[in-house]
Scaffold this motif. Structure first.
Motif, PDB file in Angstrom:
ATOM      1  N   ASP A 101       3.003   2.222 -12.076  1.00 18.59           N
ATOM      2  CA  ASP A 101       1.596   1.771 -11.583  1.00 18.59           C
ATOM      3  C   ASP A 101       0.833   3.152 -11.631  1.00 18.59           C
ATOM      4  O   ASP A 101      -0.553   2.788 -12.548  1.00 18.59           O
ATOM      5  N   ALA A 102       1.045   3.927 -10.770  1.00 18.78           N
ATOM      6  CA  ALA A 102      -0.437   5.314 -11.210  1.00 18.78           C
ATOM      7  C   ALA A 102      -0.338   6.041 -11.836  1.00 18.78           C
ATOM      8  O   ALA A 102      -0.804   7.217 -12.533  1.00 18.78           O
ATOM      9  N   GLY A 103       0.929   5.931 -13.057  1.00 17.12           N
ATOM     10  CA  GLY A 103       1.515   6.711 -13.658  1.00 17.12           C
ATOM     11  C   GLY A 103       1.792   7.794 -13.757  1.00 17.12           C
ATOM     12  O   GLY A 103       2.831   8.303 -12.414  1.00 17.12           O
ATOM     13  N   PHE A 104       2.987   8.115 -14.402  1.00 17.61           N
ATOM     14  CA  PHE A 104       3.928   9.704 -14.680  1.00 17.61           C
ATOM     15  C   PHE A 104       3.609  10.938 -13.433  1.00 17.61           C
ATOM     16  O   PHE A 104       3.954  11.233 -13.144  1.00 17.61           O
ATOM     17  N   PHE A 105       2.408  11.101 -14.343  1.00 20.71           N
ATOM     18  CA  PHE A 105       2.155  12.362 -13.325  1.00 20.71           C
ATOM     19  C   PHE A 105       1.611  12.880 -12.206  1.00 20.71           C
ATOM     20  O   PHE A 105       1.771  13.312 -11.024  1.00 20.71           O
ATOM     21  N   ALA A 106       1.746  10.976 -11.439  1.00 19.30           N
ATOM     22  CA  ALA A 106       1.034  11.131  -9.955  1.00 19.30           C
ATOM     23  C   ALA A 106       2.289  11.221  -9.336  1.00 19.30           C
ATOM     24  O   ALA A 106       2.308  11.058  -7.813  1.00 19.30           O
ATOM     25  N   ALA A 107       2.918   9.945 -10.496  1.00 19.75           N
ATOM     26  CA  ALA A 107       4.297  10.022  -9.510  1.00 19.75           C
ATOM     27  C   ALA A 107       5.701  11.608  -9.021  1.00 19.75           C
ATOM     28  O   ALA A 107       6.410  11.719  -8.832  1.00 19.75           O
ATOM     29  N   THR A 108       5.078  12.274 -10.432  1.00 18.88           N
ATOM     30  CA  THR A 108       5.994  13.451 -10.162  1.00 18.88           C
ATOM     31  C   THR A 108       4.974  14.729  -9.369  1.00 18.88           C
ATOM     32  O   THR A 108       3.882  14.768  -9.056  1.00 18.88           O
ATOM     33  N   ASP A 109       5.530  15.382  -8.808  1.00 13.60           N
ATOM     34  CA  ASP A 109       5.191  16.579  -8.615  1.00 13.60           C
ATOM     35  C   ASP A 109       5.249  18.285  -8.517  1.00 13.60           C
ATOM     36  O   ASP A 109       6.193  18.343  -9.430  1.00 13.60           O
ATOM     37  N   ALA A 110       5.087  19.088  -8.051  1.00 12.74           N
ATOM     38  CA  ALA A 110       5.565  20.429  -8.214  1.00 12.74           C
ATOM     39  C   ALA A 110       6.686  20.915  -8.754  1.00 12.74           C
ATOM     40  O   ALA A 110       6.818  21.816  -9.170  1.00 12.74           O
ATOM     41  N   GLY A 111       7.654  20.528  -7.418  1.00 16.03           N
ATOM     42  CA  GLY A 111       8.869  20.992  -7.284  1.00 16.03           C
ATOM     43  C   GLY A 111       9.558  20.559  -9.217  1.00 16.03           C
ATOM     44  O   GLY A 111      10.835  21.988  -9.360  1.00 16.03           O
ATOM     45  N   ILE A 112       9.208  19.765  -9.556  1.00 15.17           N
ATOM     46  CA  ILE A 112      10.471  19.166 -10.506  1.00 15.17           C
ATOM     47  C   ILE A 112       9.936  19.955 -11.683  1.00 15.17           C
ATOM     48  O   ILE A 112      10.427  20.454 -12.679  1.00 15.17           O
ATOM     49  N   TYR A 113       8.783  20.602 -11.835  1.00 16.69           N
ATOM     50  CA  TYR A 113       8.799  20.913 -13.263  1.00 16.69           C
ATOM     51  C   TYR A 113       8.129  22.542 -12.720  1.00 16.69           C
ATOM     52  O   TYR A 113       8.871  23.285 -13.352  1.00 16.69           O
ATOM     53  N   VAL A 114       8.244  23.122 -11.345  1.00 22.54           N
ATOM     54  CA  VAL A 114       8.948  24.439 -11.401  1.00 22.54           C
ATOM     55  C   VAL A 114      10.539  24.557 -11.433  1.00 22.54           C
ATOM     56  O   VAL A 114      10.633  25.355 -12.570  1.00 22.54           O
ATOM     57  N   THR A 115      10.880  23.938 -11.221  1.00 15.75           N
ATOM     58  CA  THR A 115      12.606  24.200 -11.579  1.00 15.75           C
ATOM     59  C   THR A 115      13.024  23.676 -12.953  1.00 15.75           C
ATOM     60  O   THR A 115      13.689  24.632 -13.546  1.00 15.75           O
ATOM     61  N   LEU A 116      11.820  22.607 -13.675  1.00 19.52           N
ATOM     62  CA  LEU A 116      12.603  22.941 -15.206  1.00 19.52           C
ATOM     63  C   LEU A 116      12.224  24.202 -15.821  1.00 19.52           C
ATOM     64  O   LEU A 116      12.313  24.903 -16.768  1.00 19.52           O
ATOM     65  N   ILE A 117      10.836  25.024 -15.368  1.00 21.79           N
ATOM     66  CA  ILE A 117      10.476  26.147 -15.587  1.00 21.79           C
ATOM     67  C   ILE A 117      11.237  27.619 -15.443  1.00 21.79           C
ATOM     68  O   ILE A 117      12.126  27.993 -16.488  1.00 21.79           O
ATOM     69  N   GLY A 118      12.132  26.649 -14.680  1.00 19.78           N
ATOM     70  CA  GLY A 118      13.087  28.008 -13.865  1.00 19.78           C
ATOM     71  C   GLY A 118      14.623  27.903 -14.683  1.00 19.78           C
ATOM     72  O   GLY A 118      15.016  28.844 -15.065  1.00 19.78           O
ATOM     73  N   ALA A 119      15.031  26.974 -14.753  1.00 24.44           N
ATOM     74  CA  ALA A 119      15.687  25.997 -15.431  1.00 24.44           C
ATOM     75  C   ALA A 119      15.223  26.698 -17.306  1.00 24.44           C
ATOM     76  O   ALA A 119      16.606  27.297 -18.564  1.00 24.44           O
ATOM     77  N   LEU A 120      14.316  26.735 -17.756  1.00 23.72           N
ATOM     78  CA  LEU A 120      14.066  27.186 -19.202  1.00 23.72           C
ATOM     79  C   LEU A 120      14.211  28.752 -19.355  1.00 23.72           C
ATOM     80  O   LEU A 120      14.854  29.001 -19.903  1.00 23.72           O
ATOM     81  N   LEU A 121      13.431  29.403 -17.801  1.00 25.16           N
ATOM     82  CA  LEU A 121      13.676  30.611 -18.041  1.00 25.16           C
ATOM     83  C   LEU A 121      15.418  31.349 -18.053  1.00 25.16           C
ATOM     84  O   LEU A 121      15.456  32.485 -18.923  1.00 25.16           O
ATOM     85  N   ALA A 122      15.996  30.371 -17.153  1.00 23.60           N
ATOM     86  CA  ALA A 122      17.446  31.357 -17.184  1.00 23.60           C
ATOM     87  C   ALA A 122      18.105  30.603 -18.619  1.00 23.60           C
ATOM     88  O   ALA A 122      18.882  31.157 -18.926  1.00 23.60           O
ATOM     89  N   LEU A 123      18.231  29.785 -19.144  1.00 25.79           N
ATOM     90  CA  LEU A 123      18.228  29.651 -20.270  1.00 25.79           C
ATOM     91  C   LEU A 123      17.686  30.433 -21.373  1.00 25.79           C
ATOM     92  O   LEU A 123      18.483  31.029 -22.584  1.00 25.79           O
ATOM     93  N   ALA A 124      16.826  31.285 -21.203  1.00 25.26           N
ATOM     94  CA  ALA A 124      16.475  31.806 -22.208  1.00 25.26           C
ATOM     95  C   ALA A 124      16.985  32.990 -22.322  1.00 25.26           C
ATOM     96  O   ALA A 124      17.777  33.870 -23.662  1.00 25.26           O
ATOM     97  N   GLY A 125      17.098  33.100 -21.215  1.00 30.09           N
ATOM     98  CA  GLY A 125      17.597  34.644 -20.726  1.00 30.09           C
ATOM     99  C   GLY A 125      19.417  34.587 -21.285  1.00 30.09           C
ATOM    100  O   GLY A 125      19.663  35.548 -21.764  1.00 30.09           O
ATOM    101  N   ALA A 126      20.071  33.281 -20.947  1.00 29.58           N
ATOM    102  CA  ALA A 126      21.374  33.419 -21.450  1.00 29.58           C
ATOM    103  C   ALA A 126      21.796  33.271 -22.644  1.00 29.58           C
ATOM    104  O   ALA A 126      22.472  34.160 -23.274  1.00 29.58           O
ATOM    105  N   LEU A 127      20.330  32.962 -23.362  1.00 31.45           N
ATOM    106  CA  LEU A 127      20.923  32.486 -25.373  1.00 31.45           C
ATOM    107  C   LEU A 127      20.504  33.730 -25.278  1.00 31.45           C
ATOM    108  O   LEU A 127      21.221  34.541 -26.651  1.00 31.45           O
ATOM    109  N   TYR A 128      19.914  34.902 -25.005  1.00 32.81           N
ATOM    110  CA  TYR A 128      19.150  36.216 -25.596  1.00 32.81           C
ATOM    111  C   TYR A 128      20.110  36.739 -25.736  1.00 32.81           C
ATOM    112  O   TYR A 128      20.515  37.817 -26.718  1.00 32.81           O
ATOM    113  N   ARG A 129      21.402  37.060 -24.489  1.00 35.87           N
ATOM    114  CA  ARG A 129      22.088  37.833 -23.993  1.00 35.87           C
ATOM    115  C   ARG A 129      23.230  37.129 -25.424  1.00 35.87           C
ATOM    116  O   ARG A 129      23.977  38.309 -26.281  1.00 35.87           O
TER     117      ARG A 129
END
Length: 146
Positions: A101-129
Motif C-alpha cells: 500500500d505504501a508503494g514500491f519505493f517505500a518497500a525497497t531498501d538501499a541494498g537491492i539498488y546497490v546490488t543492481l548497480i554492482g551487477a550492471l558494472l560487472a556486466l559492463a566490464g565483461a561485455l567490454y572484454r
C-alpha cells in the motif's frame, strides 16, 4: 590496470557489499514489525547469498586475471553478471506482485539498488572484454588477409 578489469573488480565488490545490506522493508511489505522479522530484510530470501557468491566469483576472476584478455573469462563473467541482474529483477517483480500500500519505493531498501548497480558494472566490464576480443580478432583477420 585495464578499464574492463576495474569494472569487474568494482562490480564484484559492490555485489558483495549489496548482498549484506537491507533489500526491503518488512513493515511496509508485509505489515509486521519486530526484531524477529528484521533479519528477513537483509538479502531477501537468501538472494544475497546468490549475489554475494557471484560477486566473490567475479572479484576472484578480476584479481587473478593476468595477461591477455580471453573470451574464456569474459563469457562466464557476463553470464554471472546477468544472473545477478536477473535475481534483482526477480525481486523487483515479486515486490510489485505483493503490491504494498505504501508503494514500491517505500518497500525497497538501499541494498537491492546497490546490488543492481554492482551487477550492471560487472556486466559492463565483461561485455567490454568480449567486444575488445572481437575487435582485436577482426583487426587481426583483416591485417592477415592483406
Amino acid at each position: 590496470m585495464r578499464t574492463n578489469r576495474m569494472l569487474v573488480l568494482i562490480g564484484g565488490s559492490i555485489l558483495i557489499l549489496g548482498s549484506r545490506l537491507p533489500w526491503m522493508s518488512v513493515p511496509v511489505l508485509f505489515g509486521v514489525e519486530g526484531p524477529t522479522f528484521e533479519a528477513i530484510e537483509i538479502s531477501w530470501e537468501g538472494d544475497g547469498f546468490i549475489t554475494g557468491g557471484i560477486g566473490l566469483a567475479l572479484l576472484l576472476v578480476g584479481i587473478f586475471w593476468r595477461g591477455r584478455i580471453e573470451k574464456r573469462y569474459s563469457i562466464p563473467s557476463a553470464i554471472l553478471a546477468v544472473l545477478a541482474v536477473l535475481v534483482v529483477i526477480g525481486d523487483f517483480y515479486r515486490i510489485l506482485e505483493i503490491d504494498p500500500d505504501a508503494g514500491f519505493f517505500a518497500a525497497t531498501d538501499a541494498g537491492i539498488y546497490v546490488t543492481l548497480i554492482g551487477a550492471l558494472l560487472a556486466l559492463a566490464g565483461a561485455l567490454y572484454r568480449i567486444s575488445a576480443d572481437q575487435e582485436r580478432q577482426s583487426t587481426t583477420l583483416l591485417s592477415s588477409s592483406l
